[in-house]
Enzyme design. Structure first.
Site, PDB file in Angstrom:
ATOM      1  N   MET A  38       0.844  -1.197   0.000  1.00  0.00           N
ATOM      2  CA  MET A  38       0.000   0.000   0.000  1.00  0.00           C
ATOM      3  C   MET A  38       0.884   1.253   0.000  1.00  0.00           C
ATOM      4  O   MET A  38       0.442   2.329   0.411  1.00  0.00           O
ATOM      5  CB  MET A  38      -0.940  -0.014   1.204  1.00  0.00           C
ATOM      6  CG  MET A  38      -1.859  -1.247   1.160  1.00  0.00           C
ATOM      7  SD  MET A  38      -3.437  -1.009   1.982  1.00  0.00           S
ATOM      8  CE  MET A  38      -2.920  -0.734   3.627  1.00  0.00           C
ATOM      9  N   GLY A  39       2.123   1.105  -0.454  1.00  0.00           N
ATOM     10  CA  GLY A  39       3.019   2.259  -0.535  1.00  0.00           C
ATOM     11  C   GLY A  39       3.588   2.650   0.816  1.00  0.00           C
ATOM     12  O   GLY A  39       3.607   1.830   1.737  1.00  0.00           O
TER      13      GLY A  39
ATOM     14  N   HIS B  27       9.831  -3.390   3.402  1.00  0.00           N
ATOM     15  CA  HIS B  27       9.315  -3.700   2.058  1.00  0.00           C
ATOM     16  C   HIS B  27      10.464  -4.090   1.126  1.00  0.00           C
ATOM     17  O   HIS B  27      10.338  -5.005   0.309  1.00  0.00           O
ATOM     18  CB  HIS B  27       8.600  -2.487   1.444  1.00  0.00           C
ATOM     19  CG  HIS B  27       7.300  -2.146   2.090  1.00  0.00           C
ATOM     20  ND1 HIS B  27       7.125  -1.054   2.893  1.00  0.00           N
ATOM     21  CD2 HIS B  27       6.088  -2.761   2.035  1.00  0.00           C
ATOM     22  CE1 HIS B  27       5.876  -0.995   3.301  1.00  0.00           C
ATOM     23  NE2 HIS B  27       5.221  -2.013   2.803  1.00  0.00           N
TER      24      HIS B  27
ATOM     25  N   GLN C  64     -10.295  -2.575   2.639  1.00  0.00           N
ATOM     26  CA  GLN C  64      -9.750  -3.277   3.817  1.00  0.00           C
ATOM     27  C   GLN C  64      -9.630  -2.381   5.038  1.00  0.00           C
ATOM     28  O   GLN C  64      -9.129  -2.810   6.066  1.00  0.00           O
ATOM     29  CB  GLN C  64      -8.410  -3.948   3.491  1.00  0.00           C
ATOM     30  CG  GLN C  64      -7.229  -3.000   3.338  1.00  0.00           C
ATOM     31  CD  GLN C  64      -5.982  -3.756   2.898  1.00  0.00           C
ATOM     32  OE1 GLN C  64      -5.874  -4.171   1.749  1.00  0.00           O
ATOM     33  NE2 GLN C  64      -5.038  -3.953   3.806  1.00  0.00           N
TER      34      GLN C  64
ATOM     35  N   GLN D 223      -2.647 -12.831   7.387  1.00  0.00           N
ATOM     36  CA  GLN D 223      -2.817 -12.418   5.990  1.00  0.00           C
ATOM     37  C   GLN D 223      -2.138 -13.429   5.050  1.00  0.00           C
ATOM     38  O   GLN D 223      -2.711 -13.825   4.027  1.00  0.00           O
ATOM     39  CB  GLN D 223      -2.226 -11.028   5.802  1.00  0.00           C
ATOM     40  CG  GLN D 223      -2.166 -10.570   4.352  1.00  0.00           C
ATOM     41  CD  GLN D 223      -1.827  -9.100   4.229  1.00  0.00           C
ATOM     42  OE1 GLN D 223      -2.692  -8.254   4.353  1.00  0.00           O
ATOM     43  NE2 GLN D 223      -0.578  -8.782   3.973  1.00  0.00           N
TER      44      GLN D 223
HETATM   45  O1  PAF Z   1      -0.158  -5.918   3.767  1.00  0.00           O
HETATM   46  C1  PAF Z   1      -0.583  -4.992   3.058  1.00  0.00           C
HETATM   47  O2  PAF Z   1       0.077  -3.952   2.873  1.00  0.00           O
HETATM   48  C2  PAF Z   1      -1.956  -5.092   2.404  1.00  0.00           C
HETATM   49  O3  PAF Z   1      -2.839  -5.788   3.220  1.00  0.00           O
HETATM   50  C3  PAF Z   1      -1.908  -5.712   0.983  1.00  0.00           C
HETATM   51  C4  PAF Z   1      -1.414  -7.157   1.027  1.00  0.00           C
HETATM   52  C5  PAF Z   1      -1.005  -4.892   0.110  1.00  0.00           C
HETATM   53  C6  PAF Z   1      -3.315  -5.731   0.376  1.00  0.00           C
HETATM   54  O4  PAF Z   1      -3.808  -4.437   0.210  1.00  0.00           O
END
Ligand code: PAF
Length: 281
Positions: A29-30, A36, A60, A154
């Site tokens: 999500m940036g 990351h 979400q 997740q």
């Molecule tokens: O973990 C995240 O940043 C978000 O839940 C994802 C996997 C990019 C989905 O929007």
């Protein structure tokens, strides 16, 4: 390469697949940080090209304020990714490009993996995550997709999602990237002061102590008491939950069976910043 249009991205992927290149997807999500980049570097161990999607997924979020305030810094995210590895392709679609005019989460039956821990505290969140990933897998059609173990529920959800949808993508978990103190890297850490960052080291430390108690064959209730007393004695950190759950179905347990594998899961607040972590026992 920075692509916003799904069809343009698909053409690029088709071209690369014709050249027999292995394509990975790292959904984000940036507001990218070192954690990351660890995930992207991990993906490059398996793939020739890594597509990093940057999309703040509205379905979400439980809270409209959180969605509105979610940090966006596209140019610095892009620069960071390109300087990290030029074989990265950034995919940053618009909300309309993904959802058309129906910004809605699909309902999935993920079963027990989303019922406890995060599932109890973030209603609706997991259907939103499933929905966006189903869309992204459809558009990108990567060979492999990578998710951090920090968000273990997740990761389990995505594995279940591809079973439900039958999408042909291999889901791979990447070990949690940690700072020197053991704190799991997260964009939320940027909201902590130096003092809070020091205090937050207790999250990983207490998980490790719980693991040691687990291996010393203490019972679950005793381990929970140990963890609770560590937080009670701490400054500025409030424990929301600590659970020991089976690593496969993610159901919290009250008794250990010797042939199962388990993980410890935790969420805690530092001020209004909510932090989560988990480790394999
Ligand atoms: O973990 C995240 O940043 C978000 O839940 C994802 C996997 C990019 C989905 O929007």
């Amino acid at each position: 390469m920075d692509i916003t249009d799904s069809q343009k991205l698909q053409k690029e992927v088709v071209k690369l697949k014709e050249q027999k290149k292995i394509i990975g997807l790292v959904p984000t999500m940036g507001a990218l940080h070192h954690g990351h980049l660890t995930l992207v570097d991990f993906a490059f161990q398996y793939c020739d090209y890594v597509i990093v999607s940057i999309f703040v997924n509205p379905t979400q979020f439980n809270n409209a304020g959180d969605l509105k305030n979610y940090p966006k810094n596209h140019q610095s995210d892009y620069d960071l990714l390109m300087s990290n590895n030029p074989n990265t392709i950034v995919f940053s679609p618009s909300v309309e490009g993904i959802y058309g005019n129906q910004v809605q989460a699909e309902e999935f039956d993920f079963g027990s993996i989303v019922q406890y821990m995060e599932g109890q505290f973030r209603s609706g969140h997991f259907n939103g995550v499933g929905t966006i990933l189903k869309h992204l897998f459809d558009i990108v059609k990567p060979h492999k997709a990578f998710f951090g173990e920090k968000d273990y529920q997740q990761l389990a959800l995505v594995k279940k999602l591809v079973q439900i949808t039958g999408q042909d993508v291999e889901v791979i978990g990447c070990p949690t990237s940690r700072t020197a103190s053991g704190l799991a890297e997260s964009s939320r850490n940027f909201r902590l002061t130096e003092k809070q960052l020091d205090e937050a080291a207790l999250i990983h430390l207490s998980l490790q102590k719980a693991k040691a108690a687990f291996h010393a064959e203490k019972d679950i209730q005793e381990i929970k008491t140990i963890v609770k007393s560590l937080f009670d004695a701490s400054q500025g950190l409030d424990l929301e939950y600590f659970e020991i759950a089976a690593a496969d179905d993610l159901v919290p347990v009250t008794q250990i069976k010797s042939d199962n594998s388990y993980r410890g899961f935790m969420a805690a607040f530092s001020g209004d910043v909510r932090l989560i972590d988990n480790i394999a026992f």
